[in-house]
Write a protein that holds these residues in place. Sequence first.
Motif, PDB file in Angstrom:
ATOM      1  N   LEU A 411      -5.121  10.281   6.487  1.00 61.71           N
ATOM      2  CA  LEU A 411      -5.018  10.312   7.947  1.00 61.71           C
ATOM      3  C   LEU A 411      -5.789   9.139   8.556  1.00 61.71           C
ATOM      4  O   LEU A 411      -5.302   8.471   9.488  1.00 61.71           O
ATOM      5  CB  LEU A 411      -5.554  11.641   8.472  1.00 61.71           C
ATOM      6  CG  LEU A 411      -5.528  11.824   9.990  1.00 61.71           C
ATOM      7  CD1 LEU A 411      -4.098  11.820  10.511  1.00 61.71           C
ATOM      8  CD2 LEU A 411      -6.224  13.136  10.381  1.00 61.71           C
ATOM      9  N   LYS A 412      -6.963   8.869   8.019  1.00 65.75           N
ATOM     10  CA  LYS A 412      -7.763   7.741   8.502  1.00 65.75           C
ATOM     11  C   LYS A 412      -7.046   6.421   8.236  1.00 65.75           C
ATOM     12  O   LYS A 412      -7.004   5.532   9.104  1.00 65.75           O
ATOM     13  CB  LYS A 412      -9.125   7.758   7.809  1.00 65.75           C
ATOM     14  CG  LYS A 412     -10.045   6.624   8.254  1.00 65.75           C
ATOM     15  CD  LYS A 412     -11.378   6.685   7.494  1.00 65.75           C
ATOM     16  CE  LYS A 412     -12.275   5.517   7.913  1.00 65.75           C
ATOM     17  NZ  LYS A 412     -13.546   5.520   7.162  1.00 65.75           N
ATOM     18  N   GLN A 413      -6.448   6.308   7.054  1.00 64.16           N
ATOM     19  CA  GLN A 413      -5.715   5.086   6.718  1.00 64.16           C
ATOM     20  C   GLN A 413      -4.552   4.861   7.674  1.00 64.16           C
ATOM     21  O   GLN A 413      -4.282   3.739   8.107  1.00 64.16           O
ATOM     22  CB  GLN A 413      -5.213   5.171   5.271  1.00 64.16           C
ATOM     23  CG  GLN A 413      -4.480   3.938   4.768  1.00 64.16           C
ATOM     24  CD  GLN A 413      -5.405   2.751   4.575  1.00 64.16           C
ATOM     25  OE1 GLN A 413      -6.591   2.917   4.309  1.00 64.16           O
ATOM     26  NE2 GLN A 413      -4.877   1.541   4.715  1.00 64.16           N
ATOM     27  N   ASP A 422      -1.612  -1.249  -0.372  1.00 58.40           N
ATOM     28  CA  ASP A 422      -0.601  -2.047  -1.070  1.00 58.40           C
ATOM     29  C   ASP A 422       0.577  -2.422  -0.180  1.00 58.40           C
ATOM     30  O   ASP A 422       1.551  -3.026  -0.641  1.00 58.40           O
ATOM     31  CB  ASP A 422      -0.093  -1.299  -2.311  1.00 58.40           C
ATOM     32  CG  ASP A 422       0.596   0.016  -1.967  1.00 58.40           C
ATOM     33  OD1 ASP A 422       0.701   0.353  -0.769  1.00 58.40           O
ATOM     34  OD2 ASP A 422       1.032   0.717  -2.896  1.00 58.40           O
ATOM     35  N   GLY A 423       0.519  -2.043   1.100  1.00 57.89           N
ATOM     36  CA  GLY A 423       1.561  -2.423   2.045  1.00 57.89           C
ATOM     37  C   GLY A 423       2.639  -1.388   2.261  1.00 57.89           C
ATOM     38  O   GLY A 423       3.542  -1.583   3.086  1.00 57.89           O
ATOM     39  N   THR A 424       2.596  -0.255   1.552  1.00 58.12           N
ATOM     40  CA  THR A 424       3.605   0.797   1.712  1.00 58.12           C
ATOM     41  C   THR A 424       3.451   1.470   3.074  1.00 58.12           C
ATOM     42  O   THR A 424       2.362   1.952   3.396  1.00 58.12           O
ATOM     43  CB  THR A 424       3.468   1.852   0.598  1.00 58.12           C
ATOM     44  OG1 THR A 424       3.528   1.219  -0.670  1.00 58.12           O
ATOM     45  CG2 THR A 424       4.577   2.887   0.709  1.00 58.12           C
ATOM     46  N   ILE A 443       3.484  11.288   4.939  1.00 57.23           N
ATOM     47  CA  ILE A 443       4.575  10.773   4.105  1.00 57.23           C
ATOM     48  C   ILE A 443       4.425   9.272   3.946  1.00 57.23           C
ATOM     49  O   ILE A 443       3.789   8.600   4.751  1.00 57.23           O
ATOM     50  CB  ILE A 443       5.966  11.106   4.685  1.00 57.23           C
ATOM     51  CG1 ILE A 443       6.227  10.289   5.953  1.00 57.23           C
ATOM     52  CG2 ILE A 443       6.131  12.589   4.946  1.00 57.23           C
ATOM     53  CD1 ILE A 443       7.673  10.349   6.407  1.00 57.23           C
ATOM     54  N   ARG A 444       5.008   8.768   2.882  1.00 56.70           N
ATOM     55  CA  ARG A 444       5.109   7.335   2.643  1.00 56.70           C
ATOM     56  C   ARG A 444       6.565   7.004   2.339  1.00 56.70           C
ATOM     57  O   ARG A 444       7.343   7.886   1.998  1.00 56.70           O
ATOM     58  CB  ARG A 444       4.227   6.926   1.451  1.00 56.70           C
ATOM     59  CG  ARG A 444       2.734   7.015   1.718  1.00 56.70           C
ATOM     60  CD  ARG A 444       1.964   6.814   0.419  1.00 56.70           C
ATOM     61  NE  ARG A 444       0.526   6.627   0.641  1.00 56.70           N
ATOM     62  CZ  ARG A 444      -0.355   7.596   0.771  1.00 56.70           C
ATOM     63  NH1 ARG A 444       0.059   8.852   0.726  1.00 56.70           N
ATOM     64  NH2 ARG A 444      -1.630   7.340   0.954  1.00 56.70           N
TER      65      ARG A 444
END
Length: 1175
Positions: A411-413, A422-424, A443-444
């Motif tokens: 959540l912080k990220q 890594d850019g995802t 989600i990613r």
Amino acid sequence: MSILTSPRGKVEVVHCRRTESQDIYCIKNLIRKFTQKLFGSLNIIYLLEKANLAITLCNDKEEIMAHATFLDYPNWNVAKQDDWVSVFLELDSEIPCTPLNTLFMHIFVAVDEYSVGCCKEIIRNVFKAVPELHFIFLIVPSYMSLGSTLITVFDQVGNIPNLTYDEDFAVYICHRHSHYPQLHIRKARVEDHDDLMPIFMYHNTILKETYGEYFLAELIEAQDEENHAVVCEGKIMEEAAIEELSSIVQSGNTSEIEDLENLGQESTEDDTSYCVSNVSSAASVSLPEETSKFRPIYMGASAAFCIQLFCIDEKHEARSLDFMNFVFSLFPDKNFCIISLPHLTPEFVLIQNFVKIVPFNNCTLEQDLYVFHRAGLLKTINIRLANLSDTPGVENLVSTLMLKKSILEDLKQYNEARRDPDGTPLQAFVADVAEQIVGVAVIRNEMDIEYIRSHYNIEDFIYFSHHQREEHGHLYHFALNPIFRHYTKFFLKEILRLSYKSCLYYPIYPQFRESKFQISYAHSLTSALHYLVPVRPRRQIVYPLEKLGINAPSKAVSKDLLSYALNHTNRKLTLEPKITVNAKIVVVGASNVGISFLETLVFCSHLKFSNITLISTHGLPGKKLLGTGQRKFLASDHCFNDKDHALMSLCSWVNVVVGRMTAIDRAAKHVVVSRERIVLYDHLILCTGQQYQVPCPTGADISQHLTNKEIPNSSKQRYTGKVPCNHFTLNDEEDCFKAVAWLRSNSIIIGGWDQQERAEDRDLQQVSEKKSGNVIVYGDTIDTYTTVEALLNLGMRGSYIHLVRPPPTSTITCINNYKVERAVECALQAAGVTVYREALLAQWNEGQNPDPIHSASFTTPTKPFKLPCSAFFSFSEKNVDYETFKAINDACLVYDGRLVIDTNFHTNDIAIRAAGSLTKFSNRYYSNEWTHSNFNSKEIGFQLAAAMLSLFDPTLEPMTEPPADLDRLIPMYKGAKIQGGILPGSYHYLHIAKPAIPTPLEVQMAQPDFGSEIVTGNVKNGTYFRIHINKYKMVEAITCLSKEAFPTSNYIRLFGQHEQVLNNLCARYEDHLITDLYSYFKEPWCMALFHDRFIDLRKELRQILTSKKEEELPSIEQLAHQIEDEEINLKEKPRKYLKRVFQETIYKSLVEKSILDYLHYNYYHLPMYAWPGII
């Protein structure tokens, strides 16, 4: 079923169902020019892929009468997919539309003559299928009229501009109250009795028979402050009697209510403060063991009331939840409503909104407990992207989760960067109710979508080509307050809409013995798992990558990732209901039959089995106890391996009880495990199989020089003494792991050195000589060979291993191939292993205390002998475990050497089924030589599940009773019977054959209809490959013996193929063009044969040849029958005639097109093939 009448007076009986892919052709035929002007030019396949709800109306002949598609965002680009609510509220603020209560019609087509009736019927069914739905919007160009059909259900509310070009669009609305209105609830009166009784009697007459004809009137009349009865006003359709039930709530000893804290008043300071705490899947996180025995103590007044009776007319069942607002108003001081139901009660609509409480392990009640919280009635739930201010609320929500740190870090990220390091791309969503966070999801973007497509049958659920790469999402975290668990699907639907995704994937990684949690791979998904569908893994081709070179599949397809079980949802599944099966299905034994049975049930995507239990001595298999480099002690039947178990993740769906079945109480319907625990069942499945047993020494005194003939036969005797600590019977990987651990701890073997290095190092060899002890391997099965090879591989010198074979009980050896057996004998001799034949175990320790075994004495047809012994491995005989036999026998199940079953797997108890080597067919079939042991275990388990699914799956056609003359025939299964392993000499061995009564190979080859065999290589060099081709030119048996590892899964696919499919195998062999079958099956041309969808291509080609494609000509199959029946006078050979007809007609082009389509569609697996256009 409904009846439609056309303006001409014609009548059609119609019914609604979900749209299927095969409907597309008919739907396209219903599209008119007016339809295209109204809805635009649409790709129907693409639209169905992205639709939340697609409904098709059919008549009683299954002809399509109408179709409509609904999505959760508007068409014609009048608003953004993730931000349409504000646009429509500006249009008319009096319409309280939200993502929860609104859908948009994107297309409607119908047969012209019945279009009005079809439209109304579809709209009514949509409102019925989605209880939360209140508004359906329709958006069309402002210059278009709706026509005579849609205008009957839609009213215009205004105009709205297009986002991309200057044009207005008209907005129309359809309200629920005009088609399937909410119910108005009031308190019941005595005069309602006559209207209510027919509804009750339709469902059940027990209450009337028990309490008399006027029980309902008496119940209504007895209302007071704590007992209420409510009905629907006007047209009486429902009734519920409610009474406060504080005593059961306060007892707190029958069900686990950890998720909802407790039902006492003192815990209800904040009605929406309850958080998710417990998790059930292997990859998810559960409470620590020390808290699993928590028992809540309820204090203060009761906070719950109980629904005692509930009955509803089927037509209005979808509106069951309408009762709850009124009911809670009758109990203003209560926050919980509870319902207790017999667990076999089908889940009705009302109960689907409740939370089912997980019972404690020692609970033996025959009822399930369901709880609903007052706050669950709130419709103001809002799903949105998270922001920085949500962090405290999320921290409070996940405070009881063990992976809360991981969730909060993600959540912080997201709040800081919106993507991973890594850019995802990364997205976080929260669910809030009344300004309080009640759910969170992260989600990613799914970055391994090519791997997923190639390794999982994701195309069972989606048309992959209609989904863009960025539309695939990976669900990392999901936590939702259990009060709002009935909004889980809505949460998932909103995640898809707001993130512009069409699919979500959630992996579950295996949880191995070494550590409690795979921390780097652990996810925190909780209750949402049951709202996803498990995706079957795909069998992979083992590619000869060096030989293929640049024609090998891409690394995205061929890379070797850590295996995981995949779960999935997509836009189509968000409004798709699952059928919950609460029946208690108990499987005893984690044999391959039992695992196959469980696998078949678990992967029924439209069913949710909530109460499957496995009772097994060592739990679920697949724990990788021995490591990947360790030689296996036991031979394999190649039904399942460790990777297969990881890909299934049965522990996510199956309750596992570790222990032995020691008794069956058929009257009480429970199984006793390890003489203390009780497991209740509705359906009991016995799949324990047979195990190696401790041999019973004959007791012969070898000092008297007795021979085998002088000793009475004791083969049926059971060993009843204490099992020596250094005696091992290996039946599964757990037994092998314990044996290796014991051997190492007692310095019998020295692990961790390469065998070649040890032979070169004299010092190490001397150490090995000092520490190694004599190991006796007793038996005459293939497992004796694989165990000897495993011991040699672990570092034991062959001179310390003694292979003792008892007298043979059959003329058929375990390998049944003289050449292979001779090679193994030579390898044993070269390794220094001493082999004794026809030796009977006489005594341990010369008749003294056998624990531990220091020596073992044997008698032979000539003279006896005695061997020193440090460890004794027994593979002398497989039989039913004694405790299993005693439980079966004491339960009065018919047992005749094995458990007796009929052709439908039934024992003499209708609630108990059995399968596998534990069983035999009843004598009335006169087929005692055929048992389940003759067939493939995986196929047996599948057929057992198929026989049971008819009890639970309403979508299946009811099973028809076989004709009387066929009722006495046993089923003959066709799957290959396989055995393989690594034999002494490091020979990799594989044998594949059709199910058959065991017969010596020499006898088989002497039969006039044997066919032929193709053999290349020789056993001495470890290049032996034998294929048996039967008289029909089909591959019937395969035997491989090689010094090098070979692709076993590839070779298994060769079984049952025609030799011409194998590139005219027989002709090439006869022309001496094939000198090495191992190399032959590595050539690029045969990769398609090993593909998991090759069987589908064969079926499609056969369908082409059996169907009549040209009116003036019969099908190819019909021509073949006419030639066989001599109905056609031919001037040429039949084969030449059929070939000429095939080439001159449309069949050739159809077959070629089908093959090219197959290669093109599966190009990611089969890039080594060329087709027109790429050369």
